[in-house]
Design a protein around this motif. Structure first.
Motif, short mmCIF file in Angstrom:
data_model
loop_
_atom_site.label_atom_id
_atom_site.label_comp_id
_atom_site.label_asym_id
_atom_site.label_seq_id
_atom_site.Cartn_x
_atom_site.Cartn_y
_atom_site.Cartn_z
N VAL A 34 0.84 -1.20 0.00
CA VAL A 34 0.00 0.00 0.00
C VAL A 34 0.88 1.25 0.00
CG1 VAL A 34 -1.61 1.36 1.40
CG2 VAL A 34 -2.05 -1.07 1.00
N MET A 35 1.91 1.24 0.82
CA MET A 35 2.82 2.38 0.88
C MET A 35 3.51 2.60 -0.48
SD MET A 35 5.89 3.22 3.59
CE MET A 35 4.95 2.46 4.89
N VAL A 41 5.50 3.83 -6.56
CA VAL A 41 6.51 2.82 -6.89
C VAL A 41 5.84 1.56 -7.44
CG1 VAL A 41 8.34 1.36 -5.92
CG2 VAL A 41 8.05 3.70 -5.11
N LEU A 42 4.67 1.25 -6.92
CA LEU A 42 3.92 0.08 -7.34
C LEU A 42 2.64 0.55 -8.03
CD1 LEU A 42 3.54 -3.03 -7.19
CD2 LEU A 42 2.38 -2.68 -5.02
N PRO A 43 2.58 0.42 -9.36
CA PRO A 43 1.40 0.92 -10.08
C PRO A 43 0.18 0.02 -9.86
CG PRO A 43 2.93 -0.11 -11.61
CD PRO A 43 3.57 -0.15 -10.26
N LEU A 44 -0.84 0.58 -9.22
CA LEU A 44 -2.09 -0.13 -8.97
C LEU A 44 -3.27 0.77 -9.30
CD1 LEU A 44 -1.49 -1.76 -5.45
CD2 LEU A 44 -1.48 -2.91 -7.65
N LEU A 49 -6.12 -0.98 -5.01
CA LEU A 49 -5.56 -0.34 -3.82
C LEU A 49 -6.58 -0.31 -2.70
CD1 LEU A 49 -3.24 1.12 -2.42
CD2 LEU A 49 -4.05 3.26 -3.46
N GLY A 50 -7.82 0.03 -3.01
CA GLY A 50 -8.88 0.04 -2.00
C GLY A 50 -9.10 -1.33 -1.40
#
Length: 70
Positions: A34-35, A41-44, A49-50
């Motif tokens: 999540v961070m 940094v982490l494409p979501l 993400l939710g």
């Protein structure tokens, strides 16, 4: 998450309870993901993400209940 608790208690709980240990590490993994997503940094996508945030919160609540019940 358990910063105010004695480290020995937390370690004892993780050694004695496999579910607690697995959930604890899953929460840490979700927290990092999540961070990373919030930092870009982490494409979501927002929906993923939710979902991760809800799973992380559910894990945290379960861990707290498990810890308090010992």
């Amino acid at each position: 998450m358990f910063e105010g608790q004695p480290q020995a208690e937390l370690e004892a709980k993780m050694k004695s309870n496999t579910e607690f240990r697995q959930l604890y590490y899953r929460h840490r993994e979700l927290d990092k993901q999540v961070m990373d997503a919030e930092l870009g940094v982490l494409p979501l996508d927002d929906m993923t993400l939710g979902q991760m945030k809800r799973e992380k919160l559910a894990a945290k609540q379960r861990l707290i209940r498990m810890y308090d019940s010992h």
